[in-house]
Write a protein that holds these residues in place. Sequence first.
Motif, mmCIF file in Angstrom:
data_model
loop_
_atom_site.group_PDB
_atom_site.id
_atom_site.type_symbol
_atom_site.label_atom_id
_atom_site.label_comp_id
_atom_site.label_asym_id
_atom_site.label_seq_id
_atom_site.Cartn_x
_atom_site.Cartn_y
_atom_site.Cartn_z
ATOM 1 N N LYS A 139 29.904 23.983 39.857
ATOM 2 C CA LYS A 139 30.574 25.263 40.110
ATOM 3 C C LYS A 139 31.158 25.830 38.822
ATOM 4 C CE LYS A 139 31.882 24.550 44.941
ATOM 5 N NZ LYS A 139 33.021 24.408 45.870
ATOM 6 N N ALA A 140 31.729 24.969 38.006
ATOM 7 C CA ALA A 140 32.319 25.436 36.744
ATOM 8 C C ALA A 140 31.232 26.000 35.832
ATOM 9 C CB ALA A 140 33.049 24.298 36.045
ATOM 10 N N LEU A 141 30.075 25.349 35.761
ATOM 11 C CA LEU A 141 28.989 25.859 34.925
ATOM 12 C C LEU A 141 28.488 27.205 35.428
ATOM 13 C CD1 LEU A 141 26.927 22.644 34.130
ATOM 14 C CD2 LEU A 141 28.341 23.987 32.590
ATOM 15 N N GLU A 142 28.399 27.374 36.746
ATOM 16 C CA GLU A 142 27.984 28.670 37.295
ATOM 17 C C GLU A 142 28.991 29.759 36.947
ATOM 18 O OE1 GLU A 142 27.384 28.288 41.488
ATOM 19 O OE2 GLU A 142 25.769 26.821 41.249
ATOM 20 N N ASP A 143 30.276 29.446 37.062
ATOM 21 C CA ASP A 143 31.299 30.432 36.733
ATOM 22 C C ASP A 143 31.298 30.768 35.245
ATOM 23 O OD1 ASP A 143 32.109 30.630 39.354
ATOM 24 O OD2 ASP A 143 33.734 29.167 39.148
ATOM 25 N N PHE A 144 31.107 29.767 34.386
ATOM 26 C CA PHE A 144 31.032 30.050 32.953
ATOM 27 C C PHE A 144 29.798 30.895 32.633
ATOM 28 C CE2 PHE A 144 33.870 26.286 32.031
ATOM 29 C CZ PHE A 144 34.893 27.044 31.488
ATOM 30 N N ALA A 145 28.685 30.654 33.339
ATOM 31 C CA ALA A 145 27.482 31.466 33.126
ATOM 32 C C ALA A 145 27.738 32.908 33.555
ATOM 33 C CB ALA A 145 26.311 30.874 33.902
ATOM 34 N N SER A 146 28.417 33.099 34.684
ATOM 35 C CA SER A 146 28.738 34.454 35.133
ATOM 36 C C SER A 146 29.668 35.151 34.145
ATOM 37 C CB SER A 146 29.400 34.420 36.506
ATOM 38 O OG SER A 146 28.512 33.905 37.466
ATOM 39 N N ALA A 147 30.656 34.414 33.640
ATOM 40 C CA ALA A 147 31.584 34.997 32.672
ATOM 41 C C ALA A 147 30.859 35.366 31.381
ATOM 42 C CB ALA A 147 32.718 34.019 32.379
ATOM 43 N N GLY A 148 29.951 34.513 30.940
ATOM 44 C CA GLY A 148 29.186 34.821 29.732
ATOM 45 C C GLY A 148 28.280 36.018 29.916
ATOM 46 N N ALA A 149 27.656 36.114 31.081
ATOM 47 C CA ALA A 149 26.794 37.266 31.353
ATOM 48 C C ALA A 149 27.611 38.547 31.418
ATOM 49 C CB ALA A 149 26.049 37.055 32.662
ATOM 50 N N PHE A 150 28.788 38.478 32.050
ATOM 51 C CA PHE A 150 29.644 39.665 32.134
ATOM 52 C C PHE A 150 30.123 40.084 30.756
ATOM 53 C CE2 PHE A 150 33.830 41.658 32.714
ATOM 54 C CZ PHE A 150 33.428 42.774 33.427
ATOM 55 N N ALA A 151 30.497 39.108 29.923
ATOM 56 C CA ALA A 151 30.951 39.427 28.569
ATOM 57 C C ALA A 151 29.827 40.067 27.761
ATOM 58 C CB ALA A 151 31.451 38.169 27.870
ATOM 59 N N VAL A 178 36.817 33.206 34.237
ATOM 60 C CA VAL A 178 37.050 32.044 33.369
ATOM 61 C C VAL A 178 38.110 31.125 33.977
ATOM 62 C CG1 VAL A 178 37.917 31.345 31.112
ATOM 63 C CG2 VAL A 178 36.235 33.150 31.277
ATOM 64 N N ARG A 179 39.135 31.705 34.600
ATOM 65 C CA ARG A 179 40.158 30.866 35.242
ATOM 66 C C ARG A 179 39.554 30.059 36.389
ATOM 67 N NH1 ARG A 179 44.738 34.992 34.928
ATOM 68 N NH2 ARG A 179 45.826 34.298 33.078
ATOM 69 N N ARG A 180 38.706 30.708 37.177
ATOM 70 C CA ARG A 180 38.054 30.000 38.272
ATOM 71 C C ARG A 180 37.185 28.857 37.733
ATOM 72 N NH1 ARG A 180 36.119 34.313 40.585
ATOM 73 N NH2 ARG A 180 34.010 34.111 39.785
ATOM 74 N N ALA A 181 36.471 29.130 36.645
ATOM 75 C CA ALA A 181 35.664 28.087 36.010
ATOM 76 C C ALA A 181 36.539 26.973 35.471
ATOM 77 C CB ALA A 181 34.821 28.684 34.890
ATOM 78 N N GLN A 182 37.686 27.333 34.894
ATOM 79 C CA GLN A 182 38.589 26.317 34.366
ATOM 80 C C GLN A 182 39.167 25.453 35.480
ATOM 81 O OE1 GLN A 182 42.081 27.893 32.485
ATOM 82 N NE2 GLN A 182 42.404 26.044 31.265
ATOM 83 N N GLU A 183 39.499 26.054 36.612
ATOM 84 C CA GLU A 183 40.014 25.284 37.748
ATOM 85 C C GLU A 183 38.971 24.298 38.239
ATOM 86 O OE1 GLU A 183 41.154 28.211 40.582
ATOM 87 O OE2 GLU A 183 42.897 28.870 39.425
ATOM 88 N N ASN A 184 37.719 24.752 38.351
ATOM 89 C CA ASN A 184 36.662 23.839 38.793
ATOM 90 C C ASN A 184 36.393 22.765 37.748
ATOM 91 O OD1 ASN A 184 36.123 24.958 41.322
ATOM 92 N ND2 ASN A 184 34.832 26.541 40.429
ATOM 93 N N SER A 185 36.548 23.114 36.492
ATOM 94 C CA SER A 185 36.338 22.130 35.428
ATOM 95 C C SER A 185 37.434 21.066 35.460
ATOM 96 C CB SER A 185 36.314 22.838 34.086
ATOM 97 O OG SER A 185 36.082 21.928 33.045
#
Length: 188
Positions: A139-151, A178-185
């Motif tokens: 889940k964290a990797l998916e959220d980081f990918a979404s954040a990177g795509a949005f950026a 990124v916060r959601r990704a950090q929480e999952n991480s």
Amino acid sequence: IIMDELYKLIYSFAIVGAVSLVSGFAYVSLWTYIGEQQTLRIRKNFVSSALQQEMAWFDTSVGDPQELPVMAANALARVQMALGRTVADLFANLLASVGCLVVSIVLDPPLALMMLCALPVIGIAIGIVSCFMRKYSGKALEDFASAGAFAAEVLTGIKTIASLRAETWAVNRYTGTVRRAQENSVKS
């Protein structure tokens, strides 16, 4: 006489330490190099096969096309880690476990049998924890990918974002992802 024995022991420990240092360095370097070479080969094959796809593939199979580079980089980093150092650690830990088991059986068989009886319980606990870790790290990797795509999308259209005065919206959305990704991480 005692000093002579002591010096022999010191020299033998120094030799064992030096050999362990050199062999450990070579061991880790070799497996890291193997992991990097395999990742490079996979990356080359991925890029060549992605370039041979039709344009519609990027819209239908990936989801957000800008997530593809981030997802590929994350997946390849995991592959490199799995092929490199993880394999080396697996072999080292397996050999150390077998060696300790043999020594414990030779020195104190009843205690070794008690230890062997507790191993399945420990193995099940480790399995359960690793399942949760795998779930949340995915889940964290998916959220980081979404954040990177949005950026990447925001940086591509920065003039439009600035003209609409949507900088705070973009920052808040990116920060939330990124916060959601950090929480999952952290959970993993």
